[in-house]
Design an enzyme around this catalytic site. Structure first.
Site, PDB file in Angstrom:
ATOM      1  N   ASP A  50       0.850  -1.192   0.000  1.00  0.00           N
ATOM      2  CA  ASP A  50       0.000   0.000   0.000  1.00  0.00           C
ATOM      3  C   ASP A  50       0.884   1.240   0.000  1.00  0.00           C
ATOM      4  O   ASP A  50       2.093   1.164   0.286  1.00  0.00           O
ATOM      5  CB  ASP A  50      -0.925   0.017   1.227  1.00  0.00           C
ATOM      6  CG  ASP A  50      -0.147   0.030   2.536  1.00  0.00           C
ATOM      7  OD1 ASP A  50       0.848  -0.724   2.644  1.00  0.00           O
ATOM      8  OD2 ASP A  50      -0.505   0.800   3.457  1.00  0.00           O
ATOM      9  N   ASP A  73       8.817   3.691  -1.280  1.00  0.00           N
ATOM     10  CA  ASP A  73       8.060   3.292  -0.076  1.00  0.00           C
ATOM     11  C   ASP A  73       6.753   2.653  -0.479  1.00  0.00           C
ATOM     12  O   ASP A  73       5.740   3.310  -0.569  1.00  0.00           O
ATOM     13  CB  ASP A  73       7.827   4.531   0.801  1.00  0.00           C
ATOM     14  CG  ASP A  73       7.102   4.212   2.093  1.00  0.00           C
ATOM     15  OD1 ASP A  73       7.009   3.036   2.452  1.00  0.00           O
ATOM     16  OD2 ASP A  73       6.614   5.157   2.745  1.00  0.00           O
ATOM     17  N   GLU A  87       0.058  -1.068   5.777  1.00  0.00           N
ATOM     18  CA  GLU A  87       1.117  -0.513   6.627  1.00  0.00           C
ATOM     19  C   GLU A  87       0.962   0.977   6.836  1.00  0.00           C
ATOM     20  O   GLU A  87       1.183   1.496   7.926  1.00  0.00           O
ATOM     21  CB  GLU A  87       2.497  -0.819   6.020  1.00  0.00           C
ATOM     22  CG  GLU A  87       3.640  -0.644   7.003  1.00  0.00           C
ATOM     23  CD  GLU A  87       4.250   0.757   7.025  1.00  0.00           C
ATOM     24  OE1 GLU A  87       5.040   1.044   7.928  1.00  0.00           O
ATOM     25  OE2 GLU A  87       3.925   1.571   6.138  1.00  0.00           O
ATOM     26  N   ARG A 128       5.587  10.421  17.693  1.00  0.00           N
ATOM     27  CA  ARG A 128       6.508   9.309  17.445  1.00  0.00           C
ATOM     28  C   ARG A 128       7.044   8.871  18.801  1.00  0.00           C
ATOM     29  O   ARG A 128       7.569   9.697  19.572  1.00  0.00           O
ATOM     30  CB  ARG A 128       7.657   9.741  16.537  1.00  0.00           C
ATOM     31  CG  ARG A 128       7.227  10.159  15.144  1.00  0.00           C
ATOM     32  CD  ARG A 128       6.840   8.993  14.269  1.00  0.00           C
ATOM     33  NE  ARG A 128       6.234   9.434  13.022  1.00  0.00           N
ATOM     34  CZ  ARG A 128       5.939   8.630  12.002  1.00  0.00           C
ATOM     35  NH1 ARG A 128       6.184   7.341  12.066  1.00  0.00           N
ATOM     36  NH2 ARG A 128       5.385   9.109  10.922  1.00  0.00           N
TER      37      ARG A 128
HETATM   38  C1  LIG Z   1       9.151   3.833   7.532  1.00  0.00           C
HETATM   39  C2  LIG Z   1       7.978   3.337   6.705  1.00  0.00           C
HETATM   40  N1  LIG Z   1       8.350   3.287   5.352  1.00  0.00           N
HETATM   41  C3  LIG Z   1       6.784   4.264   6.878  1.00  0.00           C
HETATM   42  O1  LIG Z   1       6.621   5.160   6.090  1.00  0.00           O
HETATM   43  N2  LIG Z   1       5.977   4.034   7.907  1.00  0.00           N
HETATM   44  C4  LIG Z   1       4.852   4.879   8.239  1.00  0.00           C
HETATM   45  C5  LIG Z   1       3.915   4.035   9.048  1.00  0.00           C
HETATM   46  C6  LIG Z   1       2.589   4.607   9.361  1.00  0.00           C
HETATM   47  C7  LIG Z   1       1.880   5.562   8.742  1.00  0.00           C
HETATM   48  N3  LIG Z   1       0.715   5.706   9.414  1.00  0.00           N
HETATM   49  C8  LIG Z   1       0.715   4.841  10.367  1.00  0.00           C
HETATM   50  N4  LIG Z   1       1.854   4.181  10.340  1.00  0.00           N
HETATM   51  C9  LIG Z   1       5.312   6.076   9.037  1.00  0.00           C
HETATM   52  O2  LIG Z   1       6.371   6.024   9.675  1.00  0.00           O
HETATM   53  O3  LIG Z   1       4.597   7.100   9.015  1.00  0.00           O
HETATM   54 ZN   LIG Z   2       6.951   2.024   4.131  1.00  0.00          ZN
HETATM   55 ZN   LIG Z   3       5.397   4.986   4.377  1.00  0.00          ZN
END
Ligand SMILES: C[C@H](N)C(=O)N[C@@H](Cc1c[nH]cn1)C(=O)O
Ligand SMILES: [Zn+2]
Ligand SMILES: [Zn+2]
Length: 483
Positions: free
Chosen positions: A106, A137, A171, A348
């Site tokens: 996704d 990504d 994700e 975060r």
């Molecule tokens: C690091 C990874 N590629 C990523 O972009 N993760 C997202 C995950 C996310 C987004 N919404 C909820 N979780 C992020 O770090 O924002």
């Molecule tokens: Zn990602």
């Molecule tokens: Zn991402």
């Protein structure tokens, strides 16, 4: 001094070089599928993307299971089927270690009108750079594992490991359903896994590859304030009621100060103290503050030393305000008082911080600030599903040494071991549930614009990154099976 590349890898590297255009075409097809997990109207596109990869895995002779992970409850109370998760296996040789690779299919939303110079869902190459949502990504890295298998087959080399694929489509929306699936398959599909690799992050800069052993976690919040049953004319009603937008902005303004300090009481209480050993780690990391800021072009960074900036990104929490739903945001002026607005912000998390504790602190803080504000309006405060704690692995593990050798074979440089500020909720689940060493092997660069306008992946990163995965499989194949 770097280590010399084994000659066995040469046919693999040659195959990857020769098939570069076809691998780019594959990514082009993947990018054209608008698998935005955060948009319920494009859920069928996420499902299409899942099957696109599943069919390719089947063509590679993998045993593919399409796992139903249940329903998603949307903020308006309706439900929607979650996209299925792919669990696929290739090889079952008891003498070989078993590696599980995870990827997500996704993507974040993207519109040309946001400021893209190309169509976000049409891969376009400019000066050896592939532009398109998901190139870096995470569609590029995720499909590269398939290209690696293809390369081993074409070179008639036995795969050095048994491979397990775990590919999801949620994700970017908190990996809903995945954690439960991992738990339920712990003693079956994941039973023999010895090592876990995730290629879903970025180099720390633009020139030097790295291997990543830590990520921050994430709690995402909605704060909704309502003041009327319909939008109002500000000339007729302005001055006569408490306005939802003003209340929301007043509360949002109590969350973080201009220096990035989070103002929610006790939020830093659990954060791990910095040890002298940890401090010394930052000194040797290759990182340029100038290059970092050149990319984003911000008037000023909040830290003037590399160590402090890295610590702010890796080991301290940060709070970001993302948007206000219901607010007038088009061009031009509209004299409206919105009836209801939803402020969206996230924090975060870092090691030791737990989402439940953090949610409680935020709830208490907002309650207190709302009382101080004294508005007659009402609000609701919600933490979205998918909140996840931070993840930290052990980089002194032989698995990291194996990945480091693979980097040296391809890039002729010893990589830094880094942490990163983003979140991949499943990294910690893999570590906790499967109990094996987890490693992040990034393919793209720091300036790939993940989540932003003009996301891109340099062709060199795509090609060399695929070689890196092939070399990494070779090295993991030399590791012990974990008992
Ligand atoms: C690091 C990874 N590629 C990523 O972009 N993760 C997202 C995950 C996310 C987004 N919404 C909820 N979780 C992020 O770090 O924002
Ligand atoms: Zn990602
Ligand atoms: Zn991402």
């Amino acid at each position: 001094m770097t280590v010399k590349c084994p000659s066995k890898l040469k046919p693999l590297f040659d195959y990857i070089d020769k098939n570069k255009s076809r691998f780019i075409d594959n990514l082009k097809n993947a990018v054209s599928i608008q698998s935005v997990s955060g948009d319920p109207n494009r859920r069928n596109e996420v499902v299409k993307m899942i099957y696109w990869v599943a069919n390719r895995l089947t063509a590679l002779n993998a045993t593919v299971e399409i796992c139903d992970v249940g329903m998603q409850e949307l903020p308006d109370g309706t439900t929607l089927k979650l996209p299925p998760v792919i669990l696929a296996s290739l090889g079952d040789d008891q003498r070989k270690p078993t590696l599980c690779v995870y990827g997500h299919l996704d993507v974040q939303p993207a519109n040309r009108s946001d400021g893209w110079v190309t169509e976000p869902f049409e891969l376009e190459i400019r000066d050896d750079v592939m532009f398109g949502r998901g190139t870096s990504d995470d569609k590029g890295p995720a499909i590269s594992w398939l290209h690696v298998v293809e390369a081993y087959n074409a070179a008639t080399l036995d795969l050095p490991v048994n491979l397990k694929f775990c590919y999801e489509g949620m994700e970017e929306s908190g990996s809903e359903g995945l954690h439960e699936l991992l738990l339920s398959k712990k003693d079956t599909f994941f039973k023999d896994v010895d090592y876990v690799c995730i290629s879903d992050n970025y180099w720390l800069g633009t020139k030097k590859p790295c291997i990543t052993y830590g990520l921050r976690g994430l709690c995402y919040f909605f704060l909704q304030v309502s003041c009327a049953s319909k939008d109002l004319h500000s000339g007729i009603f302005g001055g006569s009621i408490n306005e939802a937008m003003s209340d929301l902005i007043a509360i949002l303004d109590t969350l973080v100060d201009k220096d990035g300090k989070i103002l929610v009481p006790k939020i830093y209480d659990e954060v791990e103290p910095v040890t002298p050993e940890e401090k010394s780690l930052y000194e040797s990391i290759d990182f340029s503050m100038e290059e970092y800021n050149q990319d984003i072009d911000s008037p000023q960074l909040l830290h003037d030393k590399k160590e402090n900036l890295l610590m702010a990104r890796w080991r301290y929490p940060s709070l970001s305000i993302h948007g206000i739903e219901g607010a007038f945001s088009e061009s031009g002026s509209k004299t409206v008082i919105p009836k209801s607005v939803i402020g969206k912000f996230s924090i975060r998390l870092v090691p030791n911080q737990q989402p439940e504790t953090v949610e409680k602190l935020f709830r208490e803080h907002i309650e207190k600030q709302w009382k101080i504000r004294g508005s007659a309006n009402s609000y609701t405060f919600t933490m979205l599903p998918g909140a996840a704690p931070a993840w930290k692995s052990n980089p002194d593990h032989p698995h990291y040494e194996a990945a480091s050798k693979a980097v040296q074979y391809v890039y002729n440089i010893v990589p830094d071991f880094t942490r990163e500020g983003g979140s991949i909720p499943v990294a910690l689940t893999f570590q906790d549930v499967i109990g094996k060493n987890v490693l992040l092997l990034p393919m793209g660069r720091s300036d790939d614009n993940a989540h932003s306008q003009n996301e891109k992946l340099n062709i060199s990163n795509y090609v060399e990154g695929t070689k890196l995965m092939a070399a990494y499989l070779y090295e993991v194949g030399l590791l012990e099976k974990v008992v």
